[in-house]
Design an enzyme around this catalytic site. Structure first.
Site, PDB file in Angstrom:
ATOM      1  N   HIS A 113       1.249  -0.913  -0.399  1.00  0.00           N
ATOM      2  CA  HIS A 113      -0.044  -0.139  -0.024  1.00  0.00           C
ATOM      3  C   HIS A 113       0.883   1.485   0.003  1.00  0.00           C
ATOM      4  O   HIS A 113       0.277   2.210  -0.179  1.00  0.00           O
ATOM      5  CB  HIS A 113      -0.972   0.130   1.130  1.00  0.00           C
ATOM      6  N   LYS A 115       3.001   4.518  -1.494  1.00  0.00           N
ATOM      7  CA  LYS A 115       3.234   4.914  -2.558  1.00  0.00           C
ATOM      8  C   LYS A 115       4.719   6.144  -2.565  1.00  0.00           C
ATOM      9  O   LYS A 115       4.742   7.212  -1.424  1.00  0.00           O
ATOM     10  CB  LYS A 115       2.481   6.186  -2.899  1.00  0.00           C
ATOM     11  N   ASP A 120      17.181   9.270  -9.022  1.00  0.00           N
ATOM     12  CA  ASP A 120      18.967   9.611  -8.647  1.00  0.00           C
ATOM     13  C   ASP A 120      19.174   9.388  -7.487  1.00  0.00           C
ATOM     14  O   ASP A 120      20.417  10.002  -7.521  1.00  0.00           O
ATOM     15  CB  ASP A 120      18.874  10.314  -9.916  1.00  0.00           C
ATOM     16  N   HIS A 291      -8.872  11.244   1.421  1.00  0.00           N
ATOM     17  CA  HIS A 291      -7.687  10.238   0.965  1.00  0.00           C
ATOM     18  C   HIS A 291      -6.754  10.224   2.195  1.00  0.00           C
ATOM     19  O   HIS A 291      -6.059   9.511   1.730  1.00  0.00           O
ATOM     20  CB  HIS A 291      -7.666  10.016  -0.410  1.00  0.00           C
ATOM     21  N   LYS A 293      -4.160  10.281   4.820  1.00  0.00           N
ATOM     22  CA  LYS A 293      -3.338  10.049   5.793  1.00  0.00           C
ATOM     23  C   LYS A 293      -2.119  11.292   7.167  1.00  0.00           C
ATOM     24  O   LYS A 293      -1.285  10.872   6.532  1.00  0.00           O
ATOM     25  CB  LYS A 293      -2.768   8.988   5.741  1.00  0.00           C
ATOM     26  N   ASP A 298       1.179  19.346  18.097  1.00  0.00           N
ATOM     27  CA  ASP A 298       1.771  20.363  19.124  1.00  0.00           C
ATOM     28  C   ASP A 298       1.733  21.248  17.505  1.00  0.00           C
ATOM     29  O   ASP A 298       3.067  22.183  18.257  1.00  0.00           O
ATOM     30  CB  ASP A 298       2.368  19.892  20.111  1.00  0.00           C
TER      31      ASP A 298
END
Length: 383
Positions: A113, A115, A120, A291, A293, A298
């Site tokens: 899951h 991404k 380089d 979508h 996350k 603080d």
């Protein structure tokens, strides 16, 4: 757990695909040596073709390109794009079997899951945005709401290490040839920001992302803001949020308001009552599909990544989040969250929540029971 933050980084917060995909395309077009791209979904839509075309251009310049996608997440969505990549002799690997969503065997539910992109050994990307058009959502709502981070500096080496390690593992399982030698990691420190890459896997890092959240929540003094698309945490996480609110910390949750996955949507609402009773503020995002996350604590601690706060992400899937200890970065993410809450979310009022119609309460608790049962059948429970 104690996180080992790396200094010297330059981080750029990218909101939605509108900012992410042009930045990713520019990095690919500037590549001279190698590219690793890891994603759950790589779609055959205009955005997928746009990124694939950039990868093909890079391969045409002699850049070694590695693309790794999840077999379930990209099922039925990657065929045309894969042909474009194959013609350009770009190496493509598929993580795991193309399973049915009804499959409950624990091993088959362990998806890729993450991404992650490394270019380089100089530039990297971490976040929650798949290679799919922002508008590719049911009923054509406004663009999907999500974040990613562009990275330059020492943290790039961590992203490269993770992408290489996963590539080796999948290549070995697929009986493919090994890796080419990669370019030397750029040792420059182009910025001053401190960050660390935190991953969740099924070996040495089973609970690292959840533990990072819990440590930050436990240490919070003033404010916790969490935006998460699929929110169904275990007992430890819920108790940490309640305890923070009860000791006077402002705790704000920005959660999915639109119905995307009906069972989880209603099951998660069974958790609202005890959180509201403790003083947690809950907002539901209705402007489009959430979508994201991400979290800000603080005003200096922040995280952006692929990990939801549900059993799938915290206990089964391979996930990757960047955790940042930096006031300007955290302030920018917080300002973005506050603006999206103001313009696209509705507060869940405690007094109204307690007076829902009977049919809705029955639906919520039935969904909760079914979800708990499925969790047990699949072989995992709430911690």
């Amino acid at each position: 757990m104690t996180l080992d933050f790396l200094g010297g980084n330059r981080l750029q917060l990218l909101t939605n695909g509108r900012a992410y995909f042009p930045a990713l395309e520019r990095a690919i077009d500037a590549a001279q040596s190698e590219i690793y791209l890891e994603t759950y979904i790589f779609a055959d839509d205009d955005t997928g073709k746009r990124i694939a075309a950039a990868l093909v251009r890079a391969a045409g310049r002699g850049v070694i390109v590695h693309v790794l996608v999840d077999g379930f997440g990209s099922k039925g969505m990657f065929e045309q794009t894969r042909l474009l990549l194959d013609v350009a002799n770009i190496e493509v690997l598929i993580f795991g079997p193309k399973t049915s969503p009804l499959t409950l065997r624990r091993k088959r539910l362990r998806r890729l899951h993450r991404k992650l992109v490394a270019v380089d050994a100089r530039t990297a990307f971490v976040g929650g945005i798949n290679i799919i058009d922002d508008m590719h959502t049911p009923r054509h709502t406004p663009p999907r709401y999500d974040y990613a981070v562009r990275i330059e500096g020492p943290l790039v080496a961590s992203v490269l290490e993770q992408t290489e390690r996963m590539w080796r593992r999948v290549a070995w399982a697929s009986l493919k040839r090994g890796l080419e030698r990669h370019a030397p990691v750029d040792a420059a420190e182009p910025g001053t920001q401190h960050a660390v890459l935190v991953v969740r896997d099924n070996f040495r890092h089973r609970s690292d992302i959840e533990d990072a959240y819990l440590e930050a929540i436990h240490d919070a003094h003033r404010e916790i803001i969490i935006a998460n698309a699929y929110f169904f945490p275990g007992a430890r996480f819920r108790q940490a949020l309640r305890a923070a609110a009860l000791r006077g910390v402002r705790v704000v949750l920005l959660l999915q308001g639109k119905v995307e996955y009906m069972l989880l949507h209603y099951a998660s609402r069974a958790l609202y009552g005890s959180l509201l009773d403790a003083g947690v503020e809950i907002y539901e995002y209705h402007k489009s599909f959430l979508h994201a996350k991400v979290a800000v604590i603080d005003k200096h601690w922040a995280t952006v990544g692929s990990s939801n706060i549900d059993p799938f992400s915290l206990m089964l899937a391979r996930e990757a989040n960047i955790v940042v200890d930096d006031v300007p970065f955290s302030r920018k993410l917080r300002d973005s969250l506050i603006e999206h809450m103001r313009s696209g979310a509705r507060v869940v009022a405690k007094r109204h929540w307690r007076h829902q119609p009977l049919w809705r309460r029955l639906l919520i608790w039935s969904a909760y029971g079914c979800t708990r049962l499925l969790m047990g059948v699949a072989g995992y429970g709430g911690k």
